[in-house]
Design a protein around this motif. Structure first.
Motif, mmCIF file in Angstrom:
data_model
loop_
_atom_site.group_PDB
_atom_site.id
_atom_site.type_symbol
_atom_site.label_atom_id
_atom_site.label_comp_id
_atom_site.label_asym_id
_atom_site.label_seq_id
_atom_site.Cartn_x
_atom_site.Cartn_y
_atom_site.Cartn_z
ATOM 1 N N LYS A 1 0.833 -1.203 0.000
ATOM 2 C CA LYS A 1 0.000 0.000 0.000
ATOM 3 C C LYS A 1 0.869 1.254 0.000
ATOM 4 O O LYS A 1 1.878 1.325 0.690
ATOM 5 N N THR A 2 0.464 2.245 -0.792
ATOM 6 C CA THR A 2 1.138 3.542 -0.813
ATOM 7 C C THR A 2 0.125 4.644 -0.549
ATOM 8 O O THR A 2 -1.065 4.484 -0.824
ATOM 9 N N ARG B 1 -3.586 10.242 -2.510
ATOM 10 C CA ARG B 1 -3.834 9.160 -3.462
ATOM 11 C C ARG B 1 -3.303 7.876 -2.836
ATOM 12 O O ARG B 1 -2.222 7.860 -2.259
ATOM 13 N N SER C 1 -2.818 3.453 -3.322
ATOM 14 C CA SER C 1 -2.720 2.363 -4.280
ATOM 15 C C SER C 1 -2.255 1.125 -3.530
ATOM 16 O O SER C 1 -1.461 1.212 -2.594
ATOM 17 N N GLU C 2 -2.779 -0.029 -3.934
ATOM 18 C CA GLU C 2 -2.302 -1.301 -3.407
ATOM 19 C C GLU C 2 -2.761 -2.428 -4.305
ATOM 20 O O GLU C 2 -3.758 -2.316 -5.001
ATOM 21 N N PRO D 1 -3.213 -2.805 -9.464
ATOM 22 C CA PRO D 1 -3.435 -1.881 -8.338
ATOM 23 C C PRO D 1 -4.881 -1.431 -8.193
ATOM 24 O O PRO D 1 -5.571 -1.159 -9.176
ATOM 25 N N ASN D 2 -5.321 -1.389 -6.946
ATOM 26 C CA ASN D 2 -6.590 -0.777 -6.568
ATOM 27 C C ASN D 2 -6.215 0.633 -6.147
ATOM 28 O O ASN D 2 -5.438 0.815 -5.209
ATOM 29 N N GLU D 3 -6.719 1.626 -6.863
ATOM 30 C CA GLU D 3 -6.308 2.997 -6.621
ATOM 31 C C GLU D 3 -7.498 3.855 -6.238
ATOM 32 O O GLU D 3 -8.634 3.555 -6.587
ATOM 33 N N GLU E 1 -12.747 4.996 -4.579
ATOM 34 C CA GLU E 1 -11.982 4.234 -5.551
ATOM 35 C C GLU E 1 -11.875 5.011 -6.850
ATOM 36 O O GLU E 1 -12.787 5.737 -7.232
ATOM 37 N N TYR E 2 -10.744 4.860 -7.537
ATOM 38 C CA TYR E 2 -10.526 5.496 -8.837
ATOM 39 C C TYR E 2 -10.275 4.411 -9.864
ATOM 40 O O TYR E 2 -9.396 3.563 -9.679
ATOM 41 N N GLU E 3 -11.077 4.412 -10.887
ATOM 42 C CA GLU E 3 -10.884 3.471 -11.974
ATOM 43 C C GLU E 3 -10.478 4.251 -13.203
ATOM 44 O O GLU E 3 -11.320 4.846 -13.873
#
Length: 120
Positions: A65-66, A84, A86-87, A91-93, A117-119
């Motif tokens: 995770k970041t 932001r 991400s993991e 990545p799920n962002e 969530e960002y897709e």
């Protein structure tokens, strides 16, 4: 230390707890009356409920995770940041909007967090 740096330190503490699968450590970054809104879970009110949500989340992974602060602002009583996250692979962002308040010792804690969530 500048407020953005203080927020970054707190989010790093949260991130380290998350990567270690330490739900209580994650929840310790939140005020006792904090609220967490997320597209990944029902709203969680209070540190105990936030710990429960994190217990589920960290059991699913998170070692990579970041979190990166994109924007931030503050005054004497509160501060905020957009980060932001991400993991995973793929990545799920997404983004989180976090509101911070100082506790009785002057340290910042998250009082409201909203994740989306960002897709892309």
């Amino acid at each position: 230390m500048a407020t953005t740096d203080e927020m970054r330190v707190l989010l790093q503490k949260y991130l380290e707890a998350y990567r270690k699968k330490d739900a209580a450590g994650c929840a310790a970054c939140f005020a006792s009356n904090a609220v967490l809104y997320s597209s990944y879970a029902a709203p969680a009110e209070g540190r105990d409920a936030i710990e429960d949500v994190h217990r589920d989340w960290v059991s699913e992974g998170g070692a990579d995770k970041t979190l990166d602060i994109l924007r931030a602002g503050s005054d004497r009583e509160s501060s905020w940041c957009v980060a932001r996250f991400s993991e995973g692979d793929p990545p799920n962002e997404g983004f989180s909007l976090n509101v911070f308040e100082r506790d009785e010792n002057g340290a910042w804690l998250i009082s409201v967090s909203s994740l989306s969530e960002y897709e892309g």
